[in-house]
Design a protein around this motif. Structure first.
Motif, PDB file in Angstrom:
ATOM      1  N   ASP A   1      -3.100   8.708   3.336  1.00  0.00           N
ATOM      2  CA  ASP A   1      -4.065   8.630   4.431  1.00  0.00           C
ATOM      3  C   ASP A   1      -5.469   8.885   3.900  1.00  0.00           C
ATOM      4  OD1 ASP A   1      -1.696   8.577   5.760  1.00  0.00           O
ATOM      5  OD2 ASP A   1      -2.066  10.318   7.017  1.00  0.00           O
ATOM      6  N   GLY A   2      -6.431   8.193   4.482  1.00  0.00           N
ATOM      7  CA  GLY A   2      -7.834   8.426   4.146  1.00  0.00           C
ATOM      8  C   GLY A   2      -8.696   8.376   5.392  1.00  0.00           C
ATOM      9  N   ILE A   3      -9.651   9.311   5.509  1.00  0.00           N
ATOM     10  CA  ILE A   3     -10.569   9.363   6.650  1.00  0.00           C
ATOM     11  C   ILE A   3     -11.993   9.450   6.118  1.00  0.00           C
ATOM     12  CG2 ILE A   3     -11.257  10.611   8.730  1.00  0.00           C
ATOM     13  CD1 ILE A   3      -8.430  11.752   8.885  1.00  0.00           C
ATOM     14  N   TRP A   4     -12.819   8.498   6.527  1.00  0.00           N
ATOM     15  CA  TRP A   4     -14.212   8.451   6.078  1.00  0.00           C
ATOM     16  C   TRP A   4     -15.130   8.650   7.277  1.00  0.00           C
ATOM     17  CZ3 TRP A   4     -17.488   3.513   5.595  1.00  0.00           C
ATOM     18  CH2 TRP A   4     -18.773   3.842   5.109  1.00  0.00           C
ATOM     19  N   THR A   5     -15.940   9.700   7.237  1.00  0.00           N
ATOM     20  CA  THR A   5     -16.936   9.954   8.268  1.00  0.00           C
ATOM     21  C   THR A   5     -18.228   9.280   7.825  1.00  0.00           C
ATOM     22  OG1 THR A   5     -15.900  12.081   8.783  1.00  0.00           O
ATOM     23  CG2 THR A   5     -18.136  11.717   9.613  1.00  0.00           C
ATOM     24  N   ALA A   6     -18.449   8.067   8.300  1.00  0.00           N
ATOM     25  CA  ALA A   6     -19.593   7.271   7.851  1.00  0.00           C
ATOM     26  C   ALA A   6     -20.915   7.851   8.320  1.00  0.00           C
ATOM     27  CB  ALA A   6     -19.439   5.832   8.340  1.00  0.00           C
ATOM     28  N   SER A   7     -20.916   8.450   9.511  1.00  0.00           N
ATOM     29  CA  SER A   7     -22.104   9.086  10.071  1.00  0.00           C
ATOM     30  C   SER A   7     -21.649  10.059  11.149  1.00  0.00           C
ATOM     31  CB  SER A   7     -23.053   8.033  10.657  1.00  0.00           C
ATOM     32  OG  SER A   7     -22.476   7.452  11.821  1.00  0.00           O
ATOM     33  N   LYS A   8     -22.589  10.694  11.805  1.00  0.00           N
ATOM     34  CA  LYS A   8     -22.247  11.608  12.885  1.00  0.00           C
ATOM     35  C   LYS A   8     -21.609  10.865  14.061  1.00  0.00           C
ATOM     36  CE  LYS A   8     -25.782  15.108  11.939  1.00  0.00           C
ATOM     37  NZ  LYS A   8     -26.946  15.838  12.495  1.00  0.00           N
ATOM     38  N   ARG A   9     -21.807   9.565  14.113  1.00  0.00           N
ATOM     39  CA  ARG A   9     -21.338   8.778  15.256  1.00  0.00           C
ATOM     40  C   ARG A   9     -20.134   7.903  14.948  1.00  0.00           C
ATOM     41  NH1 ARG A   9     -23.516  11.822  18.959  1.00  0.00           N
ATOM     42  NH2 ARG A   9     -25.708  12.223  18.509  1.00  0.00           N
ATOM     43  N   VAL A  10     -19.843   7.640  13.694  1.00  0.00           N
ATOM     44  CA  VAL A  10     -18.801   6.671  13.351  1.00  0.00           C
ATOM     45  C   VAL A  10     -17.833   7.261  12.319  1.00  0.00           C
ATOM     46  CG1 VAL A  10     -18.295   4.357  12.483  1.00  0.00           C
ATOM     47  CG2 VAL A  10     -20.391   4.760  13.795  1.00  0.00           C
ATOM     48  N   LYS A  11     -16.543   7.066  12.574  1.00  0.00           N
ATOM     49  CA  LYS A  11     -15.499   7.515  11.657  1.00  0.00           C
ATOM     50  C   LYS A  11     -14.486   6.391  11.471  1.00  0.00           C
ATOM     51  CE  LYS A  11     -13.960  11.689  12.100  1.00  0.00           C
ATOM     52  NZ  LYS A  11     -13.266  12.896  12.641  1.00  0.00           N
ATOM     53  N   PHE A  12     -14.046   6.172  10.233  1.00  0.00           N
ATOM     54  CA  PHE A  12     -13.033   5.170   9.919  1.00  0.00           C
ATOM     55  C   PHE A  12     -11.817   5.858   9.299  1.00  0.00           C
ATOM     56  CE2 PHE A  12     -17.118   2.982   9.624  1.00  0.00           C
ATOM     57  CZ  PHE A  12     -16.879   1.819  10.351  1.00  0.00           C
ATOM     58  N   TRP A  13     -10.650   5.253   9.465  1.00  0.00           N
ATOM     59  CA  TRP A  13      -9.462   5.767   8.799  1.00  0.00           C
ATOM     60  C   TRP A  13      -8.551   4.617   8.378  1.00  0.00           C
ATOM     61  CZ3 TRP A  13     -10.341   6.571  14.027  1.00  0.00           C
ATOM     62  CH2 TRP A  13      -9.439   5.969  14.919  1.00  0.00           C
ATOM     63  N   ALA A  14      -7.763   4.885   7.346  1.00  0.00           N
ATOM     64  CA  ALA A  14      -6.807   3.902   6.839  1.00  0.00           C
ATOM     65  C   ALA A  14      -5.567   4.649   6.370  1.00  0.00           C
ATOM     66  CB  ALA A  14      -7.418   3.102   5.704  1.00  0.00           C
ATOM     67  N   PHE A  15      -4.399   4.162   6.764  1.00  0.00           N
ATOM     68  CA  PHE A  15      -3.116   4.750   6.371  1.00  0.00           C
ATOM     69  C   PHE A  15      -2.268   3.661   5.723  1.00  0.00           C
ATOM     70  CE2 PHE A  15      -3.502   7.239  10.616  1.00  0.00           C
ATOM     71  CZ  PHE A  15      -4.533   8.008  10.085  1.00  0.00           C
ATOM     72  N   TYR A  16      -1.575   4.037   4.660  1.00  0.00           N
ATOM     73  CA  TYR A  16      -0.614   3.123   4.037  1.00  0.00           C
ATOM     74  C   TYR A  16       0.658   3.898   3.727  1.00  0.00           C
ATOM     75  CZ  TYR A  16       1.851   0.209   0.717  1.00  0.00           C
ATOM     76  OH  TYR A  16       2.833  -0.522   0.093  1.00  0.00           O
ATOM     77  N   GLY A  17       1.805   3.318   4.088  1.00  0.00           N
ATOM     78  CA  GLY A  17       3.063   3.996   3.840  1.00  0.00           C
ATOM     79  C   GLY A  17       4.173   3.017   3.510  1.00  0.00           C
ATOM     80  N   PHE A  18       5.193   3.501   2.841  1.00  0.00           N
ATOM     81  CA  PHE A  18       6.382   2.682   2.578  1.00  0.00           C
ATOM     82  C   PHE A  18       7.602   3.584   2.647  1.00  0.00           C
ATOM     83  CE2 PHE A  18       4.858   4.195  -1.517  1.00  0.00           C
ATOM     84  CZ  PHE A  18       6.006   4.655  -2.135  1.00  0.00           C
ATOM     85  N   GLU A  19       8.753   2.978   2.934  1.00  0.00           N
ATOM     86  CA  GLU A  19       9.985   3.747   3.057  1.00  0.00           C
ATOM     87  C   GLU A  19      11.190   2.870   2.772  1.00  0.00           C
ATOM     88  OE1 GLU A  19       9.519   5.063   7.112  1.00  0.00           O
ATOM     89  OE2 GLU A  19      10.867   3.507   7.862  1.00  0.00           O
ATOM     90  N   GLY A  20      12.262   3.536   2.374  1.00  0.00           N
ATOM     91  CA  GLY A  20      13.535   2.864   2.169  1.00  0.00           C
ATOM     92  C   GLY A  20      14.609   3.580   2.963  1.00  0.00           C
ATOM     93  N   ALA A  21      15.418   2.825   3.692  1.00  0.00           N
ATOM     94  CA  ALA A  21      16.450   3.402   4.553  1.00  0.00           C
ATOM     95  C   ALA A  21      17.819   2.896   4.135  1.00  0.00           C
ATOM     96  CB  ALA A  21      16.186   3.038   6.015  1.00  0.00           C
ATOM     97  N   SER A  22      18.726   3.836   3.895  1.00  0.00           N
ATOM     98  CA  SER A  22      20.099   3.496   3.517  1.00  0.00           C
ATOM     99  C   SER A  22      21.031   3.824   4.677  1.00  0.00           C
ATOM    100  CB  SER A  22      20.522   4.287   2.276  1.00  0.00           C
ATOM    101  OG  SER A  22      19.683   3.981   1.180  1.00  0.00           O
ATOM    102  N   ALA A  23      21.854   2.855   5.082  1.00  0.00           N
ATOM    103  CA  ALA A  23      22.764   3.039   6.208  1.00  0.00           C
ATOM    104  C   ALA A  23      24.179   3.289   5.721  1.00  0.00           C
ATOM    105  CB  ALA A  23      22.748   1.795   7.104  1.00  0.00           C
ATOM    106  N   SER A  24      24.946   4.000   6.528  1.00  0.00           N
ATOM    107  CA  SER A  24      26.339   4.293   6.175  1.00  0.00           C
ATOM    108  C   SER A  24      27.158   3.018   6.034  1.00  0.00           C
ATOM    109  CB  SER A  24      26.965   5.201   7.239  1.00  0.00           C
ATOM    110  OG  SER A  24      26.325   6.450   7.268  1.00  0.00           O
ATOM    111  N   GLY A  25      26.828   1.996   6.819  1.00  0.00           N
ATOM    112  CA  GLY A  25      27.585   0.753   6.778  1.00  0.00           C
ATOM    113  C   GLY A  25      27.472  -0.006   5.478  1.00  0.00           C
ATOM    114  N   ALA A  26      26.483   0.338   4.657  1.00  0.00           N
ATOM    115  CA  ALA A  26      26.301  -0.370   3.391  1.00  0.00           C
ATOM    116  C   ALA A  26      27.442  -0.086   2.428  1.00  0.00           C
ATOM    117  CB  ALA A  26      24.972   0.048   2.758  1.00  0.00           C
ATOM    118  N   ASP A  27      28.090   1.053   2.576  1.00  0.00           N
ATOM    119  CA  ASP A  27      29.170   1.434   1.663  1.00  0.00           C
ATOM    120  C   ASP A  27      30.535   0.892   2.072  1.00  0.00           C
ATOM    121  OD1 ASP A  27      27.326   2.908   0.161  1.00  0.00           O
ATOM    122  OD2 ASP A  27      27.591   4.672   1.439  1.00  0.00           O
ATOM    123  N   ASP A  28      30.600   0.243   3.215  1.00  0.00           N
ATOM    124  CA  ASP A  28      31.866  -0.285   3.707  1.00  0.00           C
ATOM    125  C   ASP A  28      31.981  -1.762   3.333  1.00  0.00           C
ATOM    126  OD1 ASP A  28      34.074  -1.185   5.240  1.00  0.00           O
ATOM    127  OD2 ASP A  28      33.759   0.427   6.687  1.00  0.00           O
TER     128      ASP A  28
END
Length: 357
Positions: free
Chosen positions: A215-242
């Motif tokens: 996550d990143g948050i940039w306060t450009a001025s007293k009046r304006v703020k920007f933010w950017a988030f980047y994420g990734f994930e991997g999910a393993s299900a029980s059914g994959a082993d069957d």
């Protein structure tokens, strides 16, 4: 008659909660001002919230599913009483601040939320969370969060014979490190773990999820703020082993990106108006090798979320937020008949009240 009674009781509860937010005796307020410690000395805080919202597609059903629901051709597939609903979220979070390791500031907070669906009681649920944060230096902190969702209704699923409710519980753990890169730029990185456990009839859907987020948050001025988030994930299900091809494998890999901006207006300074907007894109790629699963084999989802909100202050330090949100899913599958049963649109609008003590 019982439904009428529940609605009357809920109306009374809402009235009391709103009164709690908006009403404080004048004398008590004066005494509070006299006795109140400076913020630097305050050790106990209480954050409260009340959200009242309307969602036109609470299960995120596709147009095809909504047509089936409205037509009544598959009554066993649906346990909801309406596709849309009024949702009330009541939250309370006590926090304690103090000095811990080497005299540095630390926080400990407990959060509880209850989500009330006016018509669909099957969707009502609660969530509890514990959050601890410790500052190693000015602008540098470590944060550890745990949350638990005891039971959440997903939707009715086919068990091979009938459609029955699919529900799950969820454990969530987050470990985060954050710091101020500059006076106007903040960043944090976090590891996230989830464990979803479905009811026994759908145990093949049990998921173990590992993810990272920056996550990143940039306060450009007293009046304006920007933010950017980047994420990734991997999910393993029980059914994959069957090895049984008829047992579903809902494993997936995903990444998402969020961009947002907030503007603090110079006008009407007493109510401190703000305007904000954000856009999120999430890409999900299903990992199943079970080619007979037409709903997931070779499937990639493009999820979009658009949010617009405005906020301003009311009397007695109450903050009000008005929010509109649009969610969309666009599925990448060759078979248009299957695709029409997965794509959806969902609109919601919410009024949120916040008050901190």
């Amino acid at each position: 008659m019982p439904d009428i009674g529940r609605k009357v009781n809920m109306a009374i509860v809402l009235a009391l909660v709103v009164s709690f937010f908006l009403w404080t005796p004048a004398e008590a307020k004066k005494k509070k001002r006299k006795r109140r410690k400076p913020k630097s000395e305050q050790i106990f805080y209480l954050d409260t919230g009340l959200d009242i919202g309307y969602d036109d597609n609470i299960i995120n059903y596709s147009d095809g599913d909504l047509d089936l629901y409205g037509g009544g051709t598959k009554p066993g597939k649906y346990d909801i009483k309406s596709a849309d609903d009024l949702i009330v979220n009541i939250g309370v979070s006590p926090r304690v601040k103090g000095k811990f390791i080497k005299g540095k500031t630390a926080w400990l907070s407990l959060r509880y939320n209850y989500f009330f669906y006016a018509q669909n009681d099957i969707r009502r649920f609660s969530k509890i969370a514990l959050d601890a944060r410790h500052y190693a230096a000015k602008g540098v902190y470590f944060d550890l969060e745990y949350s638990y969702l005891p039971e959440y209704y997903y939707r009715n699923e086919f068990d091979g014979v009938n459609y029955i409710p699919a529900t799950f519980s969820k454990h969530f753990i987050k470990a985060e490190y954050g710091m101020n890169l500059r006076s106007d730029l903040k960043a944090d990185v976090s590891y996230r773990y989830q464990k979803k456990t479905f009811n026994p009839e759908f145990s093949e859907r049990d998921l173990t999820v590992h993810g990272m987020r920056l996550d990143g948050i940039w306060t450009a001025s007293k009046r304006v703020k920007f933010w950017a988030f980047y994420g990734f994930e991997g999910a393993s299900a029980s059914g994959a082993d069957d090895p049984d091809l008829t047992v579903k494998d809902v494993s997936y890999n995903a990444w998402d990106m969020t961009l947002g901006c907030r503007y603090y207006s110079r006008r009407l300074r007493k109510i401190k108006p703000e305007i904000a907007g954000s856009f999120q894109y999430r890409r999900i790629s299903y990992q199943t090798l079970k080619y007979i699963d037409l709903y997931r084999f070779g499937r990639g989802d493009n999820n979009f979320q658009y949010t617009v909100e405005t906020a301003f202050s009311l009397r007695y330090k109450v903050r009000m937020v008005l929010e509109y949100k649009l969610q969309q899913k666009r599925t990448g599958l060759v078979d248009p008949a299957v695709k029409s049963l997965l794509d959806y649109n969902s609109n919601s609008i919410s009024l949120k009240l916040r008050r901190n003590f």
